[in-house]
Structure formats: C-alpha cells, structure tokens
Scaffold this motif. Structure first.
Motif: not given
Length: 392
Positions: A368-392
């Motif tokens: 559970k632990v490594p996959f949960t961490k991977a899920f939130f890391r991937r979610l953060f990347k997507l969310f971060g990319s979205s925010n950067l796109h909106q700022i741009a």
C-alpha cells in the motif's frame, strides 16, 4: 517505378503483421506496398512468449506450450496450473518464415532487404532513402525504435526490461518440462528488480534468462555470471552446453510515442508505444492493435491516434512510478501479488480484461505505502502542471 501507397519500415512483429493484414484484405488489393528491413530475417534472433486461452492466430507456428508456472520469491514458492490459460512460445525464425512466405504470395506487396538511412516528408508524400536506392510512399509506417524517442521527455519514467538468455543442454535431467519458471526472485537483487526466467523444452534443455526491470543496462559479464551462478545453484550441474544465446531490451514507459507521428509517418510496434508498459510484452498487444490500424487505413486516417489511455494505462503508470523511485521494491510487489492472487487473475489483469472488482482485488494485493505515495506524487505533478498552465 519506386512509388508506393504504403511503405513499412522493419520486418519485425508489427511490420510483418501489418503487411499480412493488408495483403489478406481485398480492400487493399489495388494498393502498392513496400516492406523494408536491413536483415534477411533468416536468423533465430529472438523468442516471443505470451499466455492465451484456447487456440489463437499463432497456433500453427507455436514451438512450445506449458500448462503450469512457477513463481519463486524470498518467502514463497508457488507452482500452479494456469488453466484455462496456456503459456506459449514462438521462435523468431518460425515467425519470420511464416509471415514472409505469406507476404510473398501477395502480388501487391514487395519485401526488400535494405537499410533505411533517411526519411524526407512533403505535404503529399514521404521519400525513403536506403542503402540501395530511394522510394516514395504516400504513407510510411515505421517500427524502428531507439531509446531517445522516450528519454527526450521527463514527464513519464522510462525503465527497461533487459535480459540475456542462454539455451543450454545438460548432461543429466534437471528441468521440469511442463512448468515455466515465470519469475524467480531468489537471486540477489542488488538494489534493482532482478529475476530468473526459465523455459524448459525437455528434462535436459531450457532457455534461462537473467532479466531486470531497471533504468540502466549491465555489463555483459554481469548477466552471464548471474546465469552461471543460477545454473550451478539451482540445477546442481557444472556440465552443460550452450546451444543458443539471445539478448534484448524493451522499453517500459507510459510515454505517448504517438506524439512523434507526423502527417504521413506513423510509428508502430514498440516505436509506437504498443509494448505493455508494466511488463514489456509486445506481441499480443501488437496483434490486438493491427486490426484497429487497418480500420483507420480504410477510413483514410492512417496517422490518427489509437486510443491507448484506458484505466490500465494509469495502473501501469503508477507501477512504473514506484519502480522508478525505488527499483528495489519490485520483488516485494510481485511476491505480495502472487502470494495473495492466482496467476489466472494476474494474466487477466495484464491482458486488460478485468472488471472493477477484479481490479480492486489485484491492486489490494500490492504493497500500500509505495503505491499511495506514487499516486499522490503523480497527482501533485498533474495539479502543479495545471496551475503553471493557468498562470502562464
């Protein structure tokens, strides 16, 4: 005239299956097709393995089938009948001979042994320069892969399934002929995901492969020493003959190779992202995509993107994120999975045929632990990319 409707570069699995599908279909009887490969395809340079229920399209060229598999972990040893599945093997030379012979009988398809040097695309055609001449095609289907196609981006991790295998003959019976050793993780992991894979052909002959799911290749001697040590420790024999060798490296990535398509050049096979990201298995994945590509050709949309991103693409992405972040986790993931679930469910999931409840049962067996961490890391990347796109 050196003008063609379609030019297929590479007479591997995807190139041969595409050429054969075009040749068999009367819709393309007036289409002129050129198949190019730098090799004559007269050498047994590889082995394709896959699992399947019942009889399939490759039945006439199967070299061997098995009804049982063996999984060996650090804490478990599991030997299981896999019915209704069979594990199947095709030798490369048998595949090449079969499909080149079929293609030779199609009057509209020509095979030439020439190495492609360069492609030049215009609005209406593609010029293909080879070691022996130049050809023009309305569309080109290119199966030639190199790792720079995947590593030029950083959005998706890129691992390799890389291996060296020896087919050996021992002096005395040591192998179990009806049982494939699908994964043996008892070998030292050395911070990676490393296992042995054994395909027995008789009590005295078998293909033994040292396989890794990792980022970097090893020196040749490391693979070979691992095979030698495995043979001496598992089969208690120092006397054997090496009949054949093979090696390979298959990309494991969720990167969308289709981004490399142009208006008139489409990538297929491994170069098109057709290898299953989490396993590297390519033949059956390719055989399922060829009919979809044929349908696009009939619609006049040969470079339109095939839809590859389903729920299993996201599952594969998380798995690769875990292995890329901590490659030593691999043996534990597979051990937990085979400890809790049947190989039939594993095969069904990897064939992308499970329902949501079976998905849950499969995923719930993984750490559970490594996959949960991977899920939130991937979610953060997507969310971060979205925010950067909106700022741009």
């Amino acid at each position: 005239m050196n003008n063609y409707d379609y030019i297929i570069i590479g007479a591997g699995a995807s190139g041969l299956l595409l050429a054969d599908a075009i040749g068999r279909d009367n819709y393309f009887s007036d289409k002129k097709v050129l198949l190019l490969d730098k090799d004559a395809k007269s050498v047994n340079d590889r082995t394709w393995c896959f699992w399947e229920k019942g009889k399939g399209q490759f039945e006439s060229i199967l070299n061997r089938t098995w009804d049982k598999i063996h999984f060996e972990g650090k804490q478990i040893s599991k030997k299981t009948d896999i019915a209704p599945y069979q594990y199947k093997m095709i030798r490369g030379i048998d595949f090449y001979n079969h499909y080149l012979n079929r293609i030779a009988h199609y009057p509209n398809i020509e095979f030439r042994q020439e190495e492609v040097l360069d492609l030049s695309e215009t609005l209406t055609s593609v010029s293909v320069k080879t070691t022996k001449g130049s050809y023009t095609g309305k569309y080109v289907f290119n199966s030639i892969f190199n790792y720079q196609m995947a590593t030029q981006q950083s959005k998706y991790p890129v691992l390799q399934q890389h291996f060296i295998g020896w087919t050996i003959k021992t002096e005395h019976p040591v192998f179990v002929p009806d049982q494939v050793t699908y994964m043996d993780f008892s070998v030292p992991q050395k911070g990676n995901t490393r296992f042995m894979y054994v395909l027995p052909f008789s009590e005295t002959t078998a293909l033994i492969e040292y396989t890794l799911f990792s980022k970097d290749l090893l020196r040749k001697e490391e693979y070979e020493n691992a095979i030698k040590n495995y043979i001496s420790s598992k089969f208690t024999t120092e006397s054997y003959e090496i009949l054949d060798t093979e090696k390979g490296s298959i990309p494991m990535t969720c990167y969308d190779f289709r981004e490399l398509h142009t208006n008139r050049v489409r990538y297929i096979g491994t170069a098109g992202g057709w290898a299953k990201p989490s396993t590297g298995y390519t033949l059956m994945s390719t055989s399922k995509k060829i009919p979809k590509l044929i349908a696009l050709l009939k619609q006049g949309e040969p470079v339109k993107k095939l839809k590859l991103k389903n729920k299993f693409w996201y599952y594969d992405l998380l798995f690769l994120d875990v292995l890329y972040t901590d490659n030593a986790k691999g043996h534990q993931i597979f051990e937990d999975l085979f400890k809790a679930r049947s190989p039939q469910l594993v095969f069904k999931f990897l064939d992308e045929e499970t329902n949501i409840w079976e998905d849950f049962a499969y995923i719930n067996s993984c750490p559970k632990v490594p996959f949960t961490k991977a899920f939130f890391r991937r979610l953060f990347k997507l969310f971060g990319s979205s925010n950067l796109h909106q700022i741009a």
